[in-house]
Design a protein around this motif. Structure first.
Motif, mmCIF file in Angstrom:
data_model
loop_
_atom_site.group_PDB
_atom_site.id
_atom_site.type_symbol
_atom_site.label_atom_id
_atom_site.label_comp_id
_atom_site.label_asym_id
_atom_site.label_seq_id
_atom_site.Cartn_x
_atom_site.Cartn_y
_atom_site.Cartn_z
ATOM 1 N N CYS A 101 0.643 -1.262 0.095
ATOM 2 C CA CYS A 101 -0.618 0.387 -0.170
ATOM 3 C C CYS A 101 1.268 1.020 0.099
ATOM 4 C CB CYS A 101 -1.289 0.009 1.541
ATOM 5 S SG CYS A 101 -0.230 0.180 2.915
ATOM 6 N N GLY A 102 1.775 0.642 0.307
ATOM 7 C CA GLY A 102 2.920 2.307 0.519
ATOM 8 C C GLY A 102 3.344 2.656 1.427
ATOM 9 N N MET A 103 2.754 2.276 2.791
ATOM 10 C CA MET A 103 2.736 2.372 4.175
ATOM 11 C C MET A 103 3.963 1.285 4.741
ATOM 12 S SD MET A 103 0.333 4.939 4.555
ATOM 13 C CE MET A 103 0.888 4.889 6.615
ATOM 14 N N MET A 104 4.864 1.762 5.736
ATOM 15 C CA MET A 104 6.085 1.208 6.563
ATOM 16 C C MET A 104 4.842 0.562 7.630
ATOM 17 S SD MET A 104 8.417 1.504 4.391
ATOM 18 C CE MET A 104 9.636 0.756 5.868
ATOM 19 N N GLY A 105 5.515 -0.703 7.401
ATOM 20 C CA GLY A 105 5.347 -1.917 9.097
ATOM 21 C C GLY A 105 4.047 -2.386 9.099
ATOM 22 N N CYS A 106 3.161 -2.284 7.865
ATOM 23 C CA CYS A 106 1.630 -2.503 7.671
ATOM 24 C C CYS A 106 1.361 -4.485 9.099
ATOM 25 C CB CYS A 106 0.749 -2.789 7.142
ATOM 26 S SG CYS A 106 0.593 -1.387 6.241
ATOM 27 N N LEU A 107 0.757 -4.456 8.992
ATOM 28 C CA LEU A 107 0.615 -5.767 9.542
ATOM 29 C C LEU A 107 0.434 -7.145 8.974
ATOM 30 C CD1 LEU A 107 -0.684 -7.585 11.754
ATOM 31 C CD2 LEU A 107 -3.250 -6.742 10.990
ATOM 32 N N GLU A 108 0.311 -6.779 7.593
ATOM 33 C CA GLU A 108 0.295 -7.304 5.786
ATOM 34 C C GLU A 108 1.535 -7.880 5.419
ATOM 35 O OE1 GLU A 108 -1.411 -6.420 1.828
ATOM 36 O OE2 GLU A 108 -2.974 -6.532 3.005
ATOM 37 N N THR A 109 2.114 -7.056 6.480
ATOM 38 C CA THR A 109 4.128 -7.121 5.637
ATOM 39 C C THR A 109 4.712 -9.132 6.459
ATOM 40 O OG1 THR A 109 4.923 -5.817 7.335
ATOM 41 C CG2 THR A 109 4.534 -4.936 4.867
ATOM 42 N N VAL A 110 3.706 -9.271 7.850
ATOM 43 C CA VAL A 110 4.104 -9.978 8.171
ATOM 44 C C VAL A 110 3.274 -11.245 8.826
ATOM 45 C CG1 VAL A 110 5.702 -9.069 9.523
ATOM 46 C CG2 VAL A 110 3.575 -8.628 10.433
ATOM 47 N N SER A 111 1.999 -11.031 8.707
ATOM 48 C CA SER A 111 1.341 -11.766 9.326
ATOM 49 C C SER A 111 0.057 -12.520 8.313
ATOM 50 C CB SER A 111 -0.245 -11.476 10.389
ATOM 51 O OG SER A 111 0.383 -10.593 11.772
ATOM 52 N N SER A 112 0.577 -12.124 6.893
ATOM 53 C CA SER A 112 0.149 -13.020 5.353
ATOM 54 C C SER A 112 0.782 -13.631 5.346
ATOM 55 C CB SER A 112 -0.057 -11.352 4.495
ATOM 56 O OG SER A 112 0.745 -11.337 3.870
ATOM 57 N N ALA A 113 -0.036 -15.157 4.558
ATOM 58 C CA ALA A 113 0.281 -16.213 3.820
ATOM 59 C C ALA A 113 1.913 -14.984 2.784
ATOM 60 C CB ALA A 113 -0.067 -16.872 2.883
ATOM 61 N N THR A 114 2.205 -13.796 2.268
ATOM 62 C CA THR A 114 2.512 -13.235 1.520
ATOM 63 C C THR A 114 4.018 -13.048 2.765
ATOM 64 O OG1 THR A 114 1.062 -12.438 -0.665
ATOM 65 C CG2 THR A 114 3.667 -11.921 0.023
ATOM 66 N N GLY A 115 3.673 -12.823 3.989
ATOM 67 C CA GLY A 115 4.630 -12.225 4.775
ATOM 68 C C GLY A 115 5.275 -12.820 4.795
ATOM 69 N N ILE A 116 4.598 -13.750 5.434
ATOM 70 C CA ILE A 116 4.932 -15.504 6.390
ATOM 71 C C ILE A 116 6.188 -16.220 4.590
ATOM 72 C CG2 ILE A 116 4.645 -17.884 6.528
ATOM 73 C CD1 ILE A 116 2.377 -16.999 7.567
ATOM 74 N N ILE A 117 5.975 -15.648 3.440
ATOM 75 C CA ILE A 117 6.326 -16.535 3.432
ATOM 76 C C ILE A 117 8.024 -15.136 2.689
ATOM 77 C CG2 ILE A 117 6.865 -17.426 0.086
ATOM 78 C CD1 ILE A 117 4.232 -17.478 0.340
ATOM 79 N N ARG A 118 8.187 -14.602 2.741
ATOM 80 C CA ARG A 118 9.223 -12.927 2.134
ATOM 81 C C ARG A 118 9.777 -13.614 3.622
ATOM 82 N NH1 ARG A 118 10.210 -9.461 5.128
ATOM 83 N NH2 ARG A 118 8.182 -9.041 6.331
ATOM 84 N N MET A 119 9.800 -13.856 5.303
ATOM 85 C CA MET A 119 10.742 -13.704 5.671
ATOM 86 C C MET A 119 11.169 -15.673 6.192
ATOM 87 S SD MET A 119 7.828 -12.815 9.520
ATOM 88 C CE MET A 119 6.842 -13.049 9.029
ATOM 89 N N ALA A 120 10.550 -16.521 5.612
ATOM 90 C CA ALA A 120 10.676 -17.376 5.319
ATOM 91 C C ALA A 120 12.003 -17.632 4.436
ATOM 92 C CB ALA A 120 10.134 -18.067 4.966
ATOM 93 N N LYS A 121 11.850 -16.960 3.082
ATOM 94 C CA LYS A 121 13.286 -16.696 2.159
ATOM 95 C C LYS A 121 14.136 -15.980 2.462
ATOM 96 C CE LYS A 121 10.126 -17.306 -1.603
ATOM 97 N NZ LYS A 121 9.428 -17.155 -3.288
ATOM 98 N N ASP A 122 13.905 -15.071 3.523
ATOM 99 C CA ASP A 122 15.442 -14.012 3.869
ATOM 100 C C ASP A 122 16.005 -14.293 4.583
ATOM 101 O OD1 ASP A 122 14.000 -11.531 2.369
ATOM 102 O OD2 ASP A 122 13.002 -10.606 4.545
ATOM 103 N N ALA A 123 15.135 -15.584 5.248
ATOM 104 C CA ALA A 123 15.784 -16.767 6.528
ATOM 105 C C ALA A 123 16.758 -17.663 5.278
ATOM 106 C CB ALA A 123 14.947 -17.586 7.675
ATOM 107 N N VAL A 124 16.445 -18.203 4.646
ATOM 108 C CA VAL A 124 17.162 -18.843 3.849
ATOM 109 C C VAL A 124 18.254 -18.224 3.287
ATOM 110 C CG1 VAL A 124 16.686 -20.471 2.014
ATOM 111 C CG2 VAL A 124 14.814 -20.789 3.278
ATOM 112 N N ALA A 125 18.083 -17.351 2.967
ATOM 113 C CA ALA A 125 18.856 -16.758 1.936
ATOM 114 C C ALA A 125 20.263 -15.702 2.868
ATOM 115 C CB ALA A 125 18.258 -14.769 1.029
ATOM 116 N N ARG A 126 19.571 -15.574 4.150
ATOM 117 C CA ARG A 126 20.932 -15.126 4.781
ATOM 118 C C ARG A 126 21.696 -16.830 5.750
ATOM 119 N NH1 ARG A 126 16.828 -12.515 7.836
ATOM 120 N NH2 ARG A 126 16.197 -14.244 9.525
ATOM 121 N N GLY A 127 21.115 -17.270 4.934
ATOM 122 C CA GLY A 127 21.781 -18.568 5.707
ATOM 123 C C GLY A 127 21.410 -18.703 6.781
ATOM 124 N N ASP A 128 20.091 -19.156 7.498
ATOM 125 C CA ASP A 128 19.589 -19.360 8.422
ATOM 126 C C ASP A 128 19.800 -20.833 8.842
ATOM 127 O OD1 ASP A 128 19.095 -16.890 9.355
ATOM 128 O OD2 ASP A 128 17.718 -17.127 10.134
#
Length: 316
Positions: A180-207
């Motif tokens: 939506c253009g705003m920062m820190g929306c609930l959608e960025t962490v609690s949606s399916a898209t947010g969960i997938i993003r966090m998982a991909k970030d973790a893999v990219a970091r080498g977790d």
């Protein structure tokens, strides 16, 4: 036949679902057809009208029994006018949906946001049946929301009430930009898209996580890994639950609903997710605002939008 029936239309980007309900919200008959977004606005509008007639024609009911047609559609709307300002999923702009359908169907027409309509469906005939005050979250590609107070949808001054996914709740140092253009929306962490993003970030970091073995990570993969004891996946789900529960604590102070109803694909995680949400809600909510409040799963599934759209005629 004198029994009144109510037609509900749930307009999605791929399919249009249509159903007939009785006065108690019982779904009597359904039909589903392609939206055909590639053919443009006129085709979509004509499909909504023709499918509304077809669901009745294919049933044991008559068009004369239809007391009205309700439509749920994603996008920015002028709800009282039934006017679609913009729907990204459908690529519709500046369209008088209500006026078109009134002319085509010669029935009472009511139009509302798809998340509001799903909330009304759950409140009318689903998990919130008999509950006058409830708030619904839909955890899918985004985070949708709907507010029901005294049995009615709360729309707000500019038809923007209930946009729960766009509550800015993630602290600045952890926040990312939402669609939506705003920062820190609930959608960025609690949606399916947010969960997938966090998982991909973790893999990219080498977790160290079993998710690194998954070729195309989906939200269900993250939830299943968390249930199986994967610590990285568990932290991701816990983060999603944390901000959901915290947002509910804010809503509880403002609206004091009796039920929070959670639907959408992510909600299928069950008690593994719900117990964490309840724990956070309990921690952050004022005693008087949480007393007797329940956080429960939605029960209508993919039919919530159709049932709620039909319910607009009686309760919208």
């Amino acid at each position: 036949m004198s029994e009144k029936i109510y037609v509900g239309v749930d307009v999605g980007g791929t399919t249009i679902k249509v159903g007939i309900c009785d006065a108690e919200g019982q779904l009597l008959h359904t039909f589903e057809g392609p939206t055909e977004t590639s053919k443009g606005t006129d085709a979509i509008l004509h499909n909504i009208a023709s499918y509304s007639r077809k669901v009745v024609a294919d049933s044991s009911y008559q068009w004369e029994q239809v007391d009205g047609v309700g439509v749920g559609i994603a996008g920015f709307l002028d709800i009282p006018k039934g006017f679609v300002k913009f729907s990204a999923n459908l690529n519709i702009r500046d369209t008088d949906l209500k006026g078109f359908l009134e002319q085509e169907l010669q029935k009472t027409i009511k139009v509302n946001n798809d998340a509001n309509v799903a909330a009304l469906g759950e409140a009318w005939a689903g998990a919130g049946k008999g509950i006058a005050n409830c708030v619904c979250y839909t955890l899918g590609t985004g985070v949708g929301g709907g507010i029901i107070i005294d049995g009615k949808i709360v729309e707000g001054f500019a038809s923007m009430a209930g946009e729960l996914g766009h509550v800015s709740i993630v602290p600045d140092l952890e926040a990312i930009q939402c669609g939506c253009g705003m920062m820190g929306c609930l959608e960025t962490v609690s949606s399916a898209t947010g969960i997938i993003r966090m998982a991909k970030d973790a893999v990219a970091r080498g977790d160290r996580t079993t998710l690194s073995l998954v070729e195309d990570i989906m939200a269900k993969d993250v939830i299943d890994a968390a249930k199986a004891g994967d610590e990285v996946a568990a932290r991701i789900v816990s983060r999603a639950a944390h901000y959901l529960g915290k947002s509910m604590s804010m809503v509880a102070i403002l609206l004091n609903p009796e039920y929070f109803i959670i639907g959408g694909g992510v909600s299928k995680a069950g008690d593994f997710l719900f117990d964490q949400i309840r724990e956070v809600f309990e921690k952050y909510t004022l005693e008087q605002a949480k007393e007797g409040v329940k956080i429960v799963p939605a029960t209508l599934g993919n039919n919530a939008g159709v049932v709620g759209a039909a319910g607009l005629i009686l309760r919208g």
